[in-house]
Write a protein that holds these residues in place. Sequence first.
Motif: not given
Length: 108
Positions: A28-31, A33-44, A56-58, A64-67
């Motif tokens: 879910a987190a990946q979707s 950030i990807e919706s704003v053109g970013g990438k999830l690098h890790g979830f722990w 995250w990368e945005a 990033m604020a929108a996410v």
Amino acid sequence: MPLYLSRFSYTPETWARLIGHPEDRAKAAQSYIESVGGKLHGFWYAFGTRDGYNLWEAPDNVSMAAVALAISGGGALSSFETTVLLTVDEALDALRKAGQIQYRAPGA
């Protein structure tokens, strides 16, 4: 693109829902950030003050604020904090620029 570190905690109700129906929330987190053109690098998940951490990368702070706002507004979290991360080169540039600022202490 800038990197961001988020720290989050779930509400007790969210933990109860996840116990009843285990789900990989990294997807879910990946979707998000990807919706704003970013990438999830890790979830722990973690023991301690926070329940979990994301890297995250945005494209920019607004994306990033929108996410962060969308996630925070969803009601599943009791806390969500995001920190902008600087590379070593960015920190060195900031230090050089700081050295050029003529700071005056209050009342000085």
